[in-house]
Design a protein around this motif. Structure first.
Motif, PDB file in Angstrom:
ATOM      1  N   LEU A  71       0.596  -1.231   0.232  1.00 23.09           N
ATOM      2  CA  LEU A  71      -0.231  -0.133   0.205  1.00 23.09           C
ATOM      3  C   LEU A  71       0.888   1.188  -0.167  1.00 23.09           C
ATOM      4  N   VAL A  72       2.185   1.067   0.234  1.00 15.61           N
ATOM      5  CA  VAL A  72       3.023   2.201   0.439  1.00 15.61           C
ATOM      6  C   VAL A  72       4.288   2.019  -0.251  1.00 15.61           C
ATOM      7  N   ARG A  73       4.984   2.731  -0.974  1.00 20.94           N
ATOM      8  CA  ARG A  73       6.308   2.570  -1.465  1.00 20.94           C
ATOM      9  C   ARG A  73       7.278   3.316  -0.923  1.00 20.94           C
ATOM     10  N   ARG A  74       8.523   2.897  -0.553  1.00 25.31           N
ATOM     11  CA  ARG A  74       9.631   3.548   0.222  1.00 25.31           C
ATOM     12  C   ARG A  74      10.564   3.959  -0.847  1.00 25.31           C
ATOM     13  N   ILE A  75      11.060   5.070  -1.038  1.00 22.53           N
ATOM     14  CA  ILE A  75      11.982   5.505  -2.090  1.00 22.53           C
ATOM     15  C   ILE A  75      13.043   6.258  -1.323  1.00 22.53           C
ATOM     16  N   GLU A  76      14.411   6.008  -1.543  1.00 25.02           N
ATOM     17  CA  GLU A  76      15.369   6.241  -1.076  1.00 25.02           C
ATOM     18  C   GLU A  76      16.604   7.243  -1.990  1.00 25.02           C
ATOM     19  N   GLY A  79      21.379  10.475  -0.645  1.00 26.05           N
ATOM     20  CA  GLY A  79      21.821  11.657  -0.008  1.00 26.05           C
ATOM     21  C   GLY A  79      20.445  12.342   0.921  1.00 26.05           C
ATOM     22  N   SER A  80      19.367  11.521   0.875  1.00 29.58           N
ATOM     23  CA  SER A  80      18.010  11.958   1.457  1.00 29.58           C
ATOM     24  C   SER A  80      17.492  11.090   2.330  1.00 29.58           C
ATOM     25  N   PRO A  81      16.857  11.316   3.461  1.00 32.89           N
ATOM     26  CA  PRO A  81      16.064  10.332   4.142  1.00 32.89           C
ATOM     27  C   PRO A  81      14.947   9.874   3.296  1.00 32.89           C
ATOM     28  N   ALA A  82      14.611   8.434   3.543  1.00 34.21           N
ATOM     29  CA  ALA A  82      13.673   7.524   2.769  1.00 34.21           C
ATOM     30  C   ALA A  82      12.372   8.406   2.855  1.00 34.21           C
ATOM     31  N   ILE A  83      11.735   8.492   1.720  1.00 37.00           N
ATOM     32  CA  ILE A  83      10.350   9.162   1.581  1.00 37.00           C
ATOM     33  C   ILE A  83       9.518   7.918   0.921  1.00 37.00           C
ATOM     34  N   PHE A  84       8.110   8.289   1.621  1.00 33.74           N
ATOM     35  CA  PHE A  84       7.085   7.304   1.140  1.00 33.74           C
ATOM     36  C   PHE A  84       5.912   7.944   0.454  1.00 33.74           C
ATOM     37  N   GLU A  85       5.028   6.964  -0.273  1.00 32.48           N
ATOM     38  CA  GLU A  85       4.333   7.562  -1.283  1.00 32.48           C
ATOM     39  C   GLU A  85       3.089   6.178  -1.214  1.00 32.48           C
ATOM     40  N   ARG A  87       1.336   5.714  -4.126  1.00 26.16           N
ATOM     41  CA  ARG A  87       1.538   5.326  -5.705  1.00 26.16           C
ATOM     42  C   ARG A  87       2.465   4.265  -5.907  1.00 26.16           C
ATOM     43  N   THR A  88       1.807   3.172  -5.876  1.00 30.54           N
ATOM     44  CA  THR A  88       2.499   1.756  -5.923  1.00 30.54           C
ATOM     45  C   THR A  88       2.251   0.970  -7.136  1.00 30.54           C
ATOM     46  N   ARG A  89       3.082   0.051  -7.350  1.00 26.17           N
ATOM     47  CA  ARG A  89       2.832  -1.036  -8.608  1.00 26.17           C
ATOM     48  C   ARG A  89       2.497  -0.345  -9.718  1.00 26.17           C
ATOM     49  N   ASP A  90       3.205   0.629 -10.283  1.00 22.41           N
ATOM     50  CA  ASP A  90       3.066   1.250 -11.374  1.00 22.41           C
ATOM     51  C   ASP A  90       4.332   1.682 -12.197  1.00 22.41           C
ATOM     52  N   ASN A  91       5.405   1.389 -11.334  1.00 21.06           N
ATOM     53  CA  ASN A  91       6.926   1.512 -11.886  1.00 21.06           C
ATOM     54  C   ASN A  91       6.990   2.664 -12.426  1.00 21.06           C
ATOM     55  N   HIS A  92       6.479   3.944 -11.717  1.00 18.33           N
ATOM     56  CA  HIS A  92       6.677   5.260 -12.085  1.00 18.33           C
ATOM     57  C   HIS A  92       8.110   5.685 -11.641  1.00 18.33           C
ATOM     58  N   HIS A  93       8.595   6.620 -11.911  1.00 18.06           N
ATOM     59  CA  HIS A  93       9.935   7.214 -11.610  1.00 18.06           C
ATOM     60  C   HIS A  93       9.794   8.689 -10.944  1.00 18.06           C
ATOM     61  N   HIS A  94      10.979   9.157 -10.750  1.00 13.69           N
ATOM     62  CA  HIS A  94      10.942  10.398  -9.964  1.00 13.69           C
ATOM     63  C   HIS A  94      11.764  11.366 -10.152  1.00 13.69           C
ATOM     64  N   LEU A  95      11.486  12.911 -10.169  1.00  9.56           N
ATOM     65  CA  LEU A  95      12.564  13.884 -10.703  1.00  9.56           C
ATOM     66  C   LEU A  95      12.920  14.378  -9.296  1.00  9.56           C
ATOM     67  N   VAL A  96      13.968  14.773  -9.010  1.00 12.94           N
ATOM     68  CA  VAL A  96      14.528  15.141  -7.484  1.00 12.94           C
ATOM     69  C   VAL A  96      15.287  16.486  -7.902  1.00 12.94           C
ATOM     70  N   GLU A 128      10.648  -4.877 -10.551  1.00 14.78           N
ATOM     71  CA  GLU A 128      10.560  -3.305 -10.414  1.00 14.78           C
ATOM     72  C   GLU A 128      11.977  -2.910 -10.838  1.00 14.78           C
ATOM     73  N   ALA A 129      11.791  -1.593 -11.178  1.00 13.17           N
ATOM     74  CA  ALA A 129      13.090  -1.009 -11.515  1.00 13.17           C
ATOM     75  C   ALA A 129      12.901   0.585 -10.813  1.00 13.17           C
ATOM     76  N   GLU A 130      13.881   1.206 -10.367  1.00 13.61           N
ATOM     77  CA  GLU A 130      13.803   2.409  -9.884  1.00 13.61           C
ATOM     78  C   GLU A 130      14.694   3.493 -10.619  1.00 13.61           C
ATOM     79  N   VAL A 131      14.071   4.697 -11.155  1.00 20.89           N
ATOM     80  CA  VAL A 131      14.893   5.605 -11.881  1.00 20.89           C
ATOM     81  C   VAL A 131      14.691   6.828 -11.239  1.00 20.89           C
ATOM     82  N   ILE A 132      15.731   7.715 -10.887  1.00 24.64           N
ATOM     83  CA  ILE A 132      15.697   8.789 -10.260  1.00 24.64           C
ATOM     84  C   ILE A 132      16.410   9.743 -11.283  1.00 24.64           C
TER      85      ILE A 132
END
Length: 142
Positions: A71-76, A79-85, A87-96, A128-132
């Motif tokens: 129900l929650v996704r953890r992203i790390e 250089g930043s603390p873990a963040i939570f969201e 939006r899960t199971r859709d393999n979206h990415h993030h801009l930081v 799963e893949a994580e792209v930042i």
């Protein structure tokens, strides 16, 4: 009538994930739905104000349980603390933003997650893949 800040399906989502429905789980899930990309400390501060009292450890325990239930996704970001969201199971990415740390969701550019097929999977079953993407947000560019 549903409160404007409440996620109308939070109770059903927690129950549907096979978890016991508690006010702490509902509040944390609703808080993340309203404030995606939050740290555990930020969730703790907001949920504590809503519930009157909740320990930081209880927030971490709830985040872990909601994460295990999908129900929650953890992203790390580096250089930043873990963040939570939520939006899960859709393999979206993030801009930081490198300057202010603001985070934005970004969908895969091709419609199909191109990162799900590595050039060599080394025998892994990739699920799963994580792209930042890193850069400067519009505000920090000025």
């Amino acid at each position: 009538m549903t409160d404007p800040g409440r996620h109308p399906d939070a109770r059903a989502m927690v129950r549907g994930a096979g978890l016991r429905v508690t006010s702490q789980r509902i509040q944390v899930l609703e808080d993340l739905a309203a404030h995606p990309h939050s740290t555990a400390d930020a969730v703790h501060a907001r949920v504590g104000a809503q519930l009157g009292s909740i320990s930081k450890q209880a927030v971490y325990d709830v985040l872990w349980a909601l994460g295990e239930a999908g129900l929650v996704r953890r992203i790390e970001p580096a250089g930043s603390p873990a963040i939570f969201e939520t939006r899960t199971r859709d393999n979206h990415h993030h801009l930081v933003c490198r300057s202010c740390g603001v985070i934005a969701d970004v969908d895969c550019a091709t419609g199909e997650p191109p990162c799900m097929t590595p050039s060599d999977d080394h025998g892994f079953a990739v699920d799963e893949a994580e792209v930042i993407f890193w850069g400067l947000c519009p505000t920090c560019q000025v």
